[in-house]
Write an enzyme that holds these catalytic residues in place. Structure first.
Site, PDB file in Angstrom:
ATOM      1  N   HIS A   1       0.847  -1.179   0.155  1.00 52.75           N
ATOM      2  CA  HIS A   1      -0.009   0.083   0.044  1.00 52.75           C
ATOM      3  C   HIS A   1       0.763   1.234   0.026  1.00 52.75           C
ATOM      4  O   HIS A   1       0.241   2.512  -0.233  1.00 52.75           O
ATOM      5  CB  HIS A   1      -0.670  -0.016   1.147  1.00 52.75           C
ATOM      6  CG  HIS A   1      -2.368   0.534   0.858  1.00 52.75           C
ATOM      7  ND1 HIS A   1      -3.747   0.006   1.385  1.00 52.75           N
ATOM      8  CD2 HIS A   1      -2.738   1.311  -0.075  1.00 52.75           C
ATOM      9  CE1 HIS A   1      -4.530   0.966   0.892  1.00 52.75           C
ATOM     10  NE2 HIS A   1      -4.272   1.393   0.038  1.00 52.75           N
TER      11      HIS A   1
ATOM     12  N   HIS B   1      -6.923  -2.030   7.676  1.00 47.79           N
ATOM     13  CA  HIS B   1      -5.916  -1.092   8.497  1.00 47.79           C
ATOM     14  C   HIS B   1      -6.344   0.057   8.283  1.00 47.79           C
ATOM     15  O   HIS B   1      -6.957   0.368   7.211  1.00 47.79           O
ATOM     16  CB  HIS B   1      -4.697  -1.442   8.142  1.00 47.79           C
ATOM     17  CG  HIS B   1      -4.221  -3.001   8.043  1.00 47.79           C
ATOM     18  ND1 HIS B   1      -4.235  -3.895   6.954  1.00 47.79           N
ATOM     19  CD2 HIS B   1      -3.896  -3.852   9.335  1.00 47.79           C
ATOM     20  CE1 HIS B   1      -3.824  -4.992   7.494  1.00 47.79           C
ATOM     21  NE2 HIS B   1      -3.649  -5.135   8.841  1.00 47.79           N
TER      22      HIS B   1
ATOM     23  N   ASP C   1      -7.310  -2.101  -0.625  1.00 46.20           N
ATOM     24  CA  ASP C   1      -6.351  -3.128  -0.087  1.00 46.20           C
ATOM     25  C   ASP C   1      -7.269  -4.333  -0.083  1.00 46.20           C
ATOM     26  O   ASP C   1      -8.020  -4.726   0.640  1.00 46.20           O
ATOM     27  CB  ASP C   1      -6.084  -2.571   1.226  1.00 46.20           C
ATOM     28  CG  ASP C   1      -5.185  -3.473   1.845  1.00 46.20           C
ATOM     29  OD1 ASP C   1      -5.042  -4.636   1.737  1.00 46.20           O
ATOM     30  OD2 ASP C   1      -4.225  -2.788   2.682  1.00 46.20           O
TER      31      ASP C   1
HETATM   32  N1  LIG Z   1      -1.353  -1.766   4.075  1.00 46.28           N
HETATM   33  C1  LIG Z   1      -1.418  -2.563   4.984  1.00 46.28           C
HETATM   34  N2  LIG Z   1      -1.568  -3.824   4.888  1.00 46.28           N
HETATM   35  N3  LIG Z   1      -0.952  -2.003   6.175  1.00 46.28           N
HETATM   36  C2  LIG Z   1      -0.759  -2.922   7.388  1.00 46.28           C
HETATM   37  C3  LIG Z   1      -0.448  -2.003   8.442  1.00 46.28           C
HETATM   38  C4  LIG Z   1      -0.337  -2.691   9.766  1.00 46.28           C
HETATM   39  C5  LIG Z   1       0.276  -2.038  11.068  1.00 46.28           C
HETATM   40  N4  LIG Z   1      -0.853  -1.104  11.392  1.00 46.28           N
HETATM   41  C6  LIG Z   1       1.392  -1.159  10.745  1.00 46.28           C
HETATM   42  O1  LIG Z   1       1.600  -0.269  10.618  1.00 46.28           O
HETATM   43  O2  LIG Z   1       2.571  -1.838  10.479  1.00 46.28           O
HETATM   44 MN   LIG Z   2      -3.415  -0.827   3.511  1.00 45.70          MN
HETATM   45 MN   LIG Z   3      -4.580  -3.522   4.974  1.00 45.01          MN
END
Ligand SMILES: NC(=[NH2+])NCCC[C@H](N)C(=O)O
Ligand SMILES: [Mn+2]
Ligand SMILES: [Mn+2]
Length: 297
Positions: free
Chosen positions: A97, A122, A224
């Site tokens: 992402h 998220h 996502d």
């Molecule tokens: N784009 C994603 N899948 N993001 C996941 C983020 C997971 C977690 N909140 C982090 O900051 O590491």
């Molecule tokens: Mn994401």
């Molecule tokens: Mn995500």
């Protein structure tokens, strides 16, 4: 519509390798033929250049691969801006992402009041100080509203790209503590999975489109694939139980399509190493088609 497919094979923003194959897996699932069957014309830019993680220093553990991510974002922003200026609809395939930093910066160059619908398990609203992982894919929305490291916030030399009140997150179920505080403080609209359970996807999406698209604002959709339940989308790096069902995800896409506000879209986090027989990539193609006008009848 003329659709410009742009691949962003980036895995620098996430811990697990495998999302770098995402653009190829989504193309292989028949994206172009299906889009043409819907009546669109399609051209493919190919993939933007993304360095291999092994070829670059990781840098600070709180902001892993900051330098190459900034480079890739600058390039992607330009490619997306060029597509829009040629009256093409940019469809950007990830990659993790973190690529949305480039894609949305590129859209924001053209559309000053941009609404965002961010469909995700998220919030991706961490900054260096709140991130549990140091992974930049979890910091992208915050960077786009001007929060966090100034190199991330200033892609293209300006900031902020987005007004947080124009952002709607749908499907959230895994928000870090400091991230929750930031989301509240900046008044981002968050529809959690319990909101989806209580009010139903149809109500949630009507509100989301009303907020992101108010005053005829254009909408960028960032999908996502980990927003879906892992049973539907096993090929993602950060799966979280209790996600969107197959039909909820399609309905969300269909409603965005019907709104006629969408000007650009990204599809991210397809991890082919973790996928089962390309099922997540094939589902990504199906959802893209629903977002771009496919109707059951
Ligand atoms: N784009 C994603 N899948 N993001 C996941 C983020 C997971 C977690 N909140 C982090 O900051 O590491
Ligand atoms: Mn994401
Ligand atoms: Mn995500």
């Amino acid at each position: 519509m003329h659709i410009r497919v742009i691949g962003a094979p980036i895995d620098l923003g996430a811990d697990r390798r495998g999302v770098d194959i995402g653009p190829s897996a989504i193309r292989y699932a028949g994206l172009h033929d299906h889009l043409r069957a819907l009546g669109h014309t399609v051209s493919d830019f190919g993939n933007i250049h993304v360095p291999q993680p092994e070829s670059r220093p990781i840098g600070s553990p709180k902001l892993k691969y900051l330098d190459p991510i900034v480079e890739v974002s600058e390039e992607l922003a330009n490619v997306v801006t060029d597509a829009l200026k040629s009256d093409q609809f940019p469809l950007i395939l990830g990659g993790d992402h973190s690529m949305a930093l480039g894609s949305i910066s590129g859209v924001a160059n053209v559309h000053k009041n941009l609404g965002i619908i961010w469909v995700d398990a998220h919030g991706d609203f961490n900054i260096e100080e709140t991130s549990p992982s140091g992974n930049i894919h979890g910091m992208i929305l915050a960077a786009l509203v001007g929060q966090g490291n100034s190199r991330l916030t200033h892609i293209g030399g300006w900031s902020p790209k987005l007004n947080p009140e124009n952002i709607v997150i749908v499907g959230a179920r895994d928000l870090d503590p400091g991230e929750q505080d930031l989301l509240r403080k900046h008044r981002v609209h968050v529809y959690t999975m319990s909101d989806v359970d209580r009010y139903g996807m149809s109500n949630i999406m009507s509100q989301a489109i009303e907020i992101a698209g108010r005053q005829d604002q254009p909408i960028h959709l960032s999908l996502d694939m980990d927003s879906l339940d892992p049973r539907e989308a096993p090929g993602v790096g950060t799966p979280v139980r209790g996600g969107l069902s197959y039909r909820e995800a399609h309905l969300a896409m269909e409603m965005v399509s019907d709104s006629k506000h969408m000007v650009s879209m990204d599809v991210v986090e397809v991890n082919s190493i973790l996928d089962r027989e390309n099922a997540t990539a094939r589902l990504a193609v199906e959802l893209i088609l629903s977002a771009l006008g496919k109707k059951i009848l």
